[in-house]
Design an enzyme around this catalytic site. Structure first.
Site, mmCIF file in Angstrom:
data_model
loop_
_atom_site.group_PDB
_atom_site.id
_atom_site.type_symbol
_atom_site.label_atom_id
_atom_site.label_comp_id
_atom_site.label_asym_id
_atom_site.label_seq_id
_atom_site.Cartn_x
_atom_site.Cartn_y
_atom_site.Cartn_z
ATOM 1 N N GLY A 49 0.849 -1.183 0.000
ATOM 2 C CA GLY A 49 0.000 0.000 0.000
ATOM 3 C C GLY A 49 0.884 1.232 0.000
ATOM 4 O O GLY A 49 2.054 1.164 0.392
ATOM 5 N N GLN A 54 3.200 10.030 1.355
ATOM 6 C CA GLN A 54 4.485 9.328 1.349
ATOM 7 C C GLN A 54 5.327 9.686 0.132
ATOM 8 O O GLN A 54 6.529 9.454 0.123
ATOM 9 C CB GLN A 54 4.279 7.810 1.387
ATOM 10 C CG GLN A 54 3.685 7.307 2.696
ATOM 11 C CD GLN A 54 3.564 5.797 2.673
ATOM 12 O OE1 GLN A 54 2.581 5.267 2.171
ATOM 13 N NE2 GLN A 54 4.569 5.105 3.174
ATOM 14 N N CYS A 102 6.271 -0.141 7.104
ATOM 15 C CA CYS A 102 5.913 1.051 6.341
ATOM 16 C C CYS A 102 7.130 1.497 5.546
ATOM 17 O O CYS A 102 8.243 1.549 6.080
ATOM 18 C CB CYS A 102 5.479 2.149 7.301
ATOM 19 S SG CYS A 102 4.990 3.678 6.488
ATOM 20 N N LEU A 103 6.920 1.826 4.260
ATOM 21 C CA LEU A 103 8.046 2.283 3.439
ATOM 22 C C LEU A 103 8.622 3.596 3.963
ATOM 23 O O LEU A 103 9.774 3.923 3.677
ATOM 24 C CB LEU A 103 7.597 2.447 1.981
ATOM 25 C CG LEU A 103 7.178 1.156 1.264
ATOM 26 C CD1 LEU A 103 6.652 1.463 -0.138
ATOM 27 C CD2 LEU A 103 8.336 0.169 1.191
ATOM 28 N N HIS A 144 -4.074 1.328 7.602
ATOM 29 C CA HIS A 144 -2.722 1.888 7.685
ATOM 30 C C HIS A 144 -2.551 3.039 6.680
ATOM 31 O O HIS A 144 -2.067 4.123 7.031
ATOM 32 C CB HIS A 144 -1.713 0.762 7.419
ATOM 33 C CG HIS A 144 -0.280 1.202 7.338
ATOM 34 N ND1 HIS A 144 0.696 0.709 8.184
ATOM 35 C CD2 HIS A 144 0.346 2.070 6.505
ATOM 36 C CE1 HIS A 144 1.852 1.281 7.875
ATOM 37 N NE2 HIS A 144 1.680 2.099 6.857
ATOM 38 N N GLU A 145 -2.978 2.799 5.436
ATOM 39 C CA GLU A 145 -2.776 3.809 4.389
ATOM 40 C C GLU A 145 -3.647 5.036 4.604
ATOM 41 O O GLU A 145 -3.189 6.165 4.409
ATOM 42 C CB GLU A 145 -3.025 3.215 3.001
ATOM 43 C CG GLU A 145 -2.093 2.072 2.616
ATOM 44 C CD GLU A 145 -0.622 2.388 2.810
ATOM 45 O OE1 GLU A 145 -0.242 3.570 2.713
ATOM 46 O OE2 GLU A 145 0.146 1.451 3.088
ATOM 47 N N HIS A 148 -2.302 7.554 6.986
ATOM 48 C CA HIS A 148 -1.288 8.472 6.452
ATOM 49 C C HIS A 148 -1.909 9.803 6.010
ATOM 50 O O HIS A 148 -1.252 10.840 6.038
ATOM 51 C CB HIS A 148 -0.579 7.856 5.239
ATOM 52 C CG HIS A 148 0.569 6.941 5.584
ATOM 53 N ND1 HIS A 148 1.679 7.368 6.266
ATOM 54 C CD2 HIS A 148 0.772 5.628 5.309
ATOM 55 C CE1 HIS A 148 2.528 6.351 6.407
ATOM 56 N NE2 HIS A 148 2.002 5.275 5.842
#
Ligand code: ZN
Length: 177
Positions: A49, A54, A102-103, A144-145, A148
């Site tokens: 995701g 991000q 997470c990236l 999660h996404e 953000h």
């Protein structure tokens, strides 16, 4: 298409609230390219995701890989879905803890409580209203996404930092979970 630079923890863009998109904006070629670039970026870095903040874009757009676990023996397929202005509503009151990474918070994982099942209302990439029901891992990824978009990182949601784990240690001590 291009691979975008990913903001890492500490960059204020990850802590800002992203703005709503209007349908006219969604149809713009530049916005359609952002969607494609985010999908390419997510695949390049093997994410499941990715949220627009991000990649330094403060708009309410996420792309999520939604698995289809069919009953037959075929491998589960991942379909990547862009969600614009997503609204997440928990279904029921079940909360489950599971591992997340997470990236933007590279090299670590931690256990995060999330709603087990959710309903998501959003616009698709053509600006059409969609509603989907998710449970299990896809529900976790989507929560999660969408977090953000409100400047929330998964570490903020952890009940305790005891499970915050480097990837090497995750593989050694926790991967069997
Ligand atoms: Zn993330």
């Amino acid at each position: 298409m291009s691979i975008l630079k990913i903001a890492r923890m500490g960059n204020p863009v990850l802590r800002a609230k992203a703005r709503q998109l209007d349908p006219a904006e969604i149809r713009q070629p530049a916005f359609q390219k952002l969607i494609d670039d985010m999908i390419e970026t997510m695949n390049e870095y093997r994410g499941i995701g990715l949220a627009a903040p991000q990649v330094h874009e403060q708009v309410r757009l996420v792309v999520v890989g939604l698995q289809h676990d069919d009953d037959d023996d075929d491998e589960s397929q991942t379909k990547i879905v862009p969600l614009i202005n997503p609204e997440v509503t928990p279904v029921g009151s079940d909360i489950v803890e599971g591992w997340e990474g997470c990236l933007s918070v590279p090299e670590v994982r931690g256990r995060v409580p999330r709603a087990a099942a959710i309903r998501v209302q959003a616009l698709d990439r053509r600006g059409k209203r969609i509603e989907i029901a998710l449970e299990g891992f896809p529900a976790r990824v989507t929560q999660h996404e969408t977090d953000h978009l409100d400047g929330i990182l998964f570490i903020d949601r952890m009940r305790s930092l005891d499970s915050l784990t480097y990837l090497d240690e995750y593989a050694r001590f926790w991967a069997k979970d």
